[in-house]
Enzyme design. Sequence first.
Site, PDB file in Angstrom:
ATOM      1  CB  CYS A  38      19.418  -8.637 -28.676  1.00  0.00           C
ATOM      2  SG  CYS A  38      19.035 -10.218 -29.418  1.00  0.00           S
ATOM      3  CB  ALA A  39      16.481  -4.255 -25.977  1.00  0.00           C
TER       4      ALA A  39
ATOM      5  N   PRO B 197      20.934  -3.966 -21.509  1.00  0.00           N
ATOM      6  CG  PRO B 197      22.427  -2.573 -20.346  1.00  0.00           C
ATOM      7  CD  PRO B 197      22.373  -3.604 -21.440  1.00  0.00           C
ATOM      8  N   GLY B 198      19.342  -1.861 -22.331  1.00  0.00           N
ATOM      9  CA  GLY B 198      18.431  -0.847 -22.858  1.00  0.00           C
ATOM     10  C   GLY B 198      19.089   0.412 -23.393  1.00  0.00           C
ATOM     11  N   GLY B 199      20.388   0.401 -23.551  1.00  0.00           N
ATOM     12  CA  GLY B 199      21.092   1.596 -24.040  1.00  0.00           C
ATOM     13  C   GLY B 199      20.509   2.095 -25.363  1.00  0.00           C
ATOM     14  CE  LYS B 200      23.781  -0.568 -29.728  1.00  0.00           C
ATOM     15  NZ  LYS B 200      24.244  -1.082 -28.430  1.00  0.00           N
TER      16      LYS B 200
ATOM     17  CG  ASP C 214      17.779  -9.299 -23.561  1.00  0.00           C
ATOM     18  OD1 ASP C 214      18.563  -8.508 -24.128  1.00  0.00           O
ATOM     19  OD2 ASP C 214      18.151 -10.429 -23.143  1.00  0.00           O
TER      20      ASP C 214
ATOM     21  CG  ASP D 298      14.720 -17.294 -28.141  1.00  0.00           C
ATOM     22  OD1 ASP D 298      15.393 -16.722 -29.030  1.00  0.00           O
ATOM     23  OD2 ASP D 298      15.057 -18.371 -27.633  1.00  0.00           O
TER      24      ASP D 298
ATOM     25  CB  CYS E  74      30.278  -4.883 -28.354  1.00  0.00           C
ATOM     26  SG  CYS E  74      29.820  -6.309 -27.372  1.00  0.00           S
TER      27      CYS E  74
HETATM   28  C1  LIG Z   1      24.974  -6.883 -26.895  1.00  0.00           C
HETATM   29  S1  LIG Z   1      23.763  -7.189 -25.701  1.00  0.00           S
HETATM   30  C2  LIG Z   1      22.569  -5.951 -26.040  1.00  0.00           C
HETATM   31  C3  LIG Z   1      22.927  -4.571 -25.573  1.00  0.00           C
HETATM   32  C4  LIG Z   1      21.790  -3.599 -25.787  1.00  0.00           C
HETATM   33  N1  LIG Z   1      21.354  -3.574 -27.153  1.00  0.00           N
HETATM   34  C5  LIG Z   1      22.136  -2.182 -25.349  1.00  0.00           C
HETATM   35  O1  LIG Z   1      22.444  -1.342 -26.192  1.00  0.00           O
HETATM   36  O2  LIG Z   1      22.069  -1.917 -24.148  1.00  0.00           O
HETATM   37  C6  LIG Z   1      23.001  -8.613 -26.346  1.00  0.00           C
HETATM   38  C7  LIG Z   1      21.766  -9.035 -25.604  1.00  0.00           C
HETATM   39  O3  LIG Z   1      21.192 -10.129 -26.319  1.00  0.00           O
HETATM   40  C8  LIG Z   1      20.477 -10.893 -25.405  1.00  0.00           C
HETATM   41  N2  LIG Z   1      20.164 -12.183 -26.049  1.00  0.00           N
HETATM   42  C9  LIG Z   1      20.970 -13.246 -26.227  1.00  0.00           C
HETATM   43  N3  LIG Z   1      20.316 -14.210 -26.894  1.00  0.00           N
HETATM   44  C10 LIG Z   1      19.068 -13.740 -27.138  1.00  0.00           C
HETATM   45  C11 LIG Z   1      17.920 -14.280 -27.781  1.00  0.00           C
HETATM   46  N4  LIG Z   1      17.942 -15.502 -28.319  1.00  0.00           N
HETATM   47  N5  LIG Z   1      16.796 -13.532 -27.809  1.00  0.00           N
HETATM   48  C12 LIG Z   1      16.774 -12.294 -27.272  1.00  0.00           C
HETATM   49  N6  LIG Z   1      17.834 -11.736 -26.661  1.00  0.00           N
HETATM   50  C13 LIG Z   1      18.960 -12.450 -26.594  1.00  0.00           C
HETATM   51  C14 LIG Z   1      21.381 -10.957 -24.204  1.00  0.00           C
HETATM   52  O4  LIG Z   1      20.636 -11.271 -23.046  1.00  0.00           O
HETATM   53  C15 LIG Z   1      21.968  -9.537 -24.183  1.00  0.00           C
HETATM   54  O5  LIG Z   1      21.256  -8.734 -23.294  1.00  0.00           O
END
Ligand SMILES: C[S@@+](CC[C@H](N)C(=O)[O-])C[C@H]1O[C@@H](n2cnc3c(N)ncnc32)[C@H](O)[C@@H]1O
Length: 445
Positions: A263-264, A266-269, A287, A314, A385
């Site tokens: 679940c990446a 905007p890509g920080g990690k 994502d 997904d 978070c």
């Molecule tokens: C907490 S954010 C991720 C932040 C990211 N890891 C970073 O460090 O930049 C959670 C992400 O999960 C994605 N998300 C939600 N449901 C999802 C799913 N079923 N499959 C994949 N991604 C999903 C959201 O679109 C969102 O971008």
Amino acid sequence: MDTKTREVVLTTLLDIEKNHTFSNIALGTALRANQFMSKQDRAYITRMVEGVTEQRIKLDYIINQFSKTKVNKCKPLIRCVLRMGTYELFFMDSVPDSAACNLSVKLAVDHGFGSLRGFVNGVLRNIARNRDGIKYPDKNTSPLEYYSVEYSVPVELVEILLQDYDSETVDRILGSSYEMRPTSIRVNTDRISVDEVERKLETAGIETVRGSLNDTSLLIKGYDYVRRIPGFMDGEFVVQDQSSCLAVRAAGIQNGDLVVDVCAAPGGKTMYAASLAGQTGRVISRDLTENKTELIEENVDRLGLTNVTVEAWDARDLDENLVGKADVVIADLPCSGLGIMGRKNDIKYNVTGDSIDELAQLQRDILDTVSRYVKTGGTLVYSTCTIDSRENQNNVKWFVENHDFETVSIDEIVPRHGGDKGYVTLLQGVDECDGFFISKFVRTK
Ligand SMILES: C[S@@+](CC[C@H](N)C(=O)[O-])C[C@H]1O[C@@H](n2cnc3c(N)ncnc32)[C@H](O)[C@@H]1O
């Protein structure tokens, strides 16, 4: 401020009130539509929309002390006008009381509420005259109401926090929403040293302090727009909270590792993981939608990373090709966001016990699937978070009870937080970062 500027604030607040538009989206739309207004007018619009939204519960409490008709019974337009006037009376020294009252009355009249001229005028003038004598809920006798009004958060959210934290900690968590916190950036040390970035930023007049939790982080203040900071477009740093960096470091990524970030966006990690995995390693970064993966691509390109594969996927759907293949899976999952509620006003108004339960279930569904990608001896990092135990500690307990994984100490990465249990909760207002949860597991068979 002139009538036109106040009109924009009113329209934006009505959009939020009536259409339940997220405040940052409503404000963004308003600012784009009025991009030729003066910088001062735009700053006023931003301050008013953000401020009235942030303080809505407190403002309504104050108005209700002086109005026979309770705020929630007023017409939406009158409700917004009263909130605007009250916000100016309490939080904007630059607006004289007489202007706050008169211009609010004018707004109501201009919108066809001439018959309520006396009502609006009376309520606001009464508030202005008696503001020092207002009685607020008492912390000892009515703690839920006290926290709700003092920090302008729904009572249900106070209850949620008090289930996990003592009252002093709740004060610090909620109080931190109103502090001006610096922005945390992570230096891309593949390109430039922390010292050099520090020097560059200081030359550009940006206040810079070293992060105490992560040694490639800097905390910065006094800039206008992040994209215009020298070095940003060249990928010399990324905006990333220290807590997020710690989650990646906890994963213990080695050169050559295959990392799946499920679940990446905007890509920080992903970006940090790609840097640690090196040229011989690879990060599969996913994502839910193309809109989201575009954000990852943009960031990965800016940093010039060539070892990242970005895909829309997904996370609940199993990818047979990855089963048992990953050295590291990063599951930074969708959550209630209580660790960052000070940054996004809408979070505090929308979270409920039921929404937390639903998210905790979604997190379990995703963990069930993506943990299958971890090879034996490989690592899973689960982070959120948020600071609510149902999404965090309870999910850790459920996960180890139902999967072939055990927790691994992260005490070395996040010292003094009891990380030997394999998980830590960082708290906004207590720690020098957003509220955040990190847990680490290794696959046993
Ligand atoms: C907490 S954010 C991720 C932040 C990211 N890891 C970073 O460090 O930049 C959670 C992400 O999960 C994605 N998300 C939600 N449901 C999802 C799913 N079923 N499959 C994949 N991604 C999903 C959201 O679109 C969102 O971008």
